[in-house]
Design a protein around this motif. Structure first.
Motif, PDB file in Angstrom:
ATOM      1  N   GLU A   6       0.629  -1.251   0.308  1.00 37.42           N
ATOM      2  CA  GLU A   6       0.098   0.214  -0.273  1.00 37.42           C
ATOM      3  C   GLU A   6       0.671   1.583  -0.264  1.00 37.42           C
ATOM      4  OE1 GLU A   6      -4.596   1.212   2.394  1.00 37.42           O
ATOM      5  OE2 GLU A   6      -2.179   0.363   3.752  1.00 37.42           O
ATOM      6  N   LYS A  44      -7.601  -3.704  -3.479  1.00 32.47           N
ATOM      7  CA  LYS A  44      -8.218  -3.893  -2.305  1.00 32.47           C
ATOM      8  C   LYS A  44      -7.818  -4.094  -1.196  1.00 32.47           C
ATOM      9  CE  LYS A  44     -11.701  -2.062  -5.707  1.00 32.47           C
ATOM     10  NZ  LYS A  44     -13.216  -1.945  -6.222  1.00 32.47           N
ATOM     11  N   LYS A  45      -7.880  -2.743   0.504  1.00 29.62           N
ATOM     12  CA  LYS A  45      -8.477  -3.716   1.004  1.00 29.62           C
ATOM     13  C   LYS A  45      -9.349  -4.099   1.827  1.00 29.62           C
ATOM     14  CE  LYS A  45      -6.231  -1.669   5.878  1.00 29.62           C
ATOM     15  NZ  LYS A  45      -5.711  -0.069   6.226  1.00 29.62           N
ATOM     16  N   HIS A  46      -9.422  -4.843   2.877  1.00 34.59           N
ATOM     17  CA  HIS A  46     -11.428  -4.996   3.245  1.00 34.59           C
ATOM     18  C   HIS A  46     -11.319  -5.178   4.574  1.00 34.59           C
ATOM     19  CE1 HIS A  46     -12.394  -6.767  -0.524  1.00 34.59           C
ATOM     20  NE2 HIS A  46     -11.562  -7.113  -0.573  1.00 34.59           N
ATOM     21  N   ARG A  62      -5.630 -12.829  -2.633  1.00 32.38           N
ATOM     22  CA  ARG A  62      -4.878 -11.373  -2.522  1.00 32.38           C
ATOM     23  C   ARG A  62      -3.357 -11.089  -2.720  1.00 32.38           C
ATOM     24  NH1 ARG A  62      -5.046  -7.724   2.370  1.00 32.38           N
ATOM     25  NH2 ARG A  62      -6.931  -6.691   1.528  1.00 32.38           N
TER      26      ARG A  62
END
Length: 391
Positions: free
Chosen positions: A196, A217-219, A232
């Protein structure tokens, strides 16, 4: 280059040639049965860099007549008598009478770039003394040098670690060079937060270039389930591959630092603490990857190579230290104004003296550099290396 090698290989099968010292006693054109001045394979030799043979003309014999040695009608008439149709003079003499337009670069062999073309017509080339097998091997070596280093990224595994505050997933990245067996594959570990951070840095400089690169994307929930981790892993592998495919990105400081800086920072920290063995263990694993990533700018690897020199030297391994210093000096070619150049020469001269090697030339280069760029107070090599990766 492949066509040159193929044509030269065909020539080796058809050409009847016997050499005694530097004298060519028999030379036959397999296609026209005449001398090379009217033959088709002359162009092959020219394109392969074997131009001096053209300066030794062999006059074609009379067709339909037997040679002086009772050979077939197309054989050379008399290779022993000067100026006879089959006579040849030494190649060295022929070369002495030529006027080269441009000398080949390098001390031994020409080293053209991948997109350069050998201007062999009328140029002097040291390839004239090479056999067909040596010439083929030379072109194979040159092709390997020109080939762009391509790296393959794999997310080999992932595991959950407990941090001081929270849990996180650590991904193991394997970086290997494609096209051949890579004995120096790199294995490193990064968190999702590291990816990130890389994305944020790249967006500042290469927003337009990476606009089509999808970042995973971040969960907020379900980050530690096996399904999410597996998904991922594939997404991060694709992310790295897409970034590496963009030339300006793969050569950027941000991308190279992402793959090497944590390990190098730890290695230089061990160096400052006097833990030379531990520092070397990390450097031996990281420097090959750094060299592959920074092949466009070898100077970036100089601090790491100098750190290896310092560690080996302080562990009383002068031979290994000298070898690391030679690699660093090679990276600093034509960069005599670099801050590492003079301290490295000084350290190398001392090591050469201790090993019984030629230290005079190194000392002379150091003195010439100091005359061109005098310094009031020069740092030692160790003083420079301990300042790297402080922050």
């Amino acid at each position: 280059e492949l066509s040159k090698v193929a044509a030269t290989g065909l020539l080796a099968q058809s050409l009847e040639q016997r050499a005694e010292g530097d004298h060519v006693t028999s030379l036959l054109d397999p296609w026209t049965r005449t001398g090379p001045e009217t033959s088709g394979w002359t162009r092959v030799l020219y394109s392969a860099g074997v131009s001096p043979l053209m300066e030794c003309p062999l006059l074609p014999p009379q067709r339909g007549s037997m040679g002086s040695e009772g050979g077939p009608p197309w054989s050379m008439a008399s290779p022993k008598h000067a100026r006879s149709p089959g006579w040849t003079r030494p190649i060295s003499q022929c070369m002495a009478g030529t006027k080269p337009k441009a000398s080949a670069p390098g001390p031994d062999l020409p080293r053209p770039g991948p997109e350069e073309h050998l201007d062999a017509h009328g140029s002097q080339s040291s390839n004239s003394s090479m056999t067909t097998r040596e010439l083929q091997e030379y072109w194979r070596t040159q092709k390997r040098c020109w080939k762009h280093v391509k790296l393959l990224f794999e997310i080999a595994s992932a595991h959950i670690e407990e941090g001081r505050v929270s849990r996180f997933v650590m991904y193991q990245i394997v970086v290997i060079q494609t096209g051949s067996f890579d004995s120096n594959k790199a294995i490193l570990e990064r968190r999702y937060s590291d990816f990130e951070m890389l994305q944020k840095k790249l967006l500042k400089t290469f927003r337009e270039e990476i606009e089509d690169v999808v970042f995973p994307k971040k969960h907020l929930m379900g980050n530690f389930t096996p399904e999410m981790i597996s998904e991922r892993k594939l997404a991060l592998k694709e992310y790295l591959s897409l970034l590496y495919a963009i030339r300006c990105v793969r050569r950027s400081r941000e991308f190279i630092d992402f793959l090497t800086r944590p390990e190098l920072k730890e290695a230089f920290s061990c160096l400052r603490a006097g833990q030379y063995t531990k520092a070397l263990d990390i450097l031996v694993r990281t420097v090959p990857l750094q060299e592959k990533l920074a092949s466009h700018c070898p100077v970036m690897v100089v601090p790491s190579l100098c750190a290896m020199l310092v560690c080996h030297r302080d562990l009383e391994r002068p031979a290994e230290a000298f070898a690391a210093g030679e690699r660093a000096l090679q990276c600093l070619q034509a960069r005599e104004g670099h801050r590492y150049y003079a301290p490295l020469l000084d350290a190398m001269a001392r090591l050469a003296y201790a090993l019984g090697k030629d230290f005079v030339s190194l000392q002379k280069r150091l003195e010439e550099n100091q005359l061109r760029k005098p310094a009031s107070r020069g740092f030692t090599l160790k003083e420079l290396t301990v300042q790297e990766y402080l922050y």
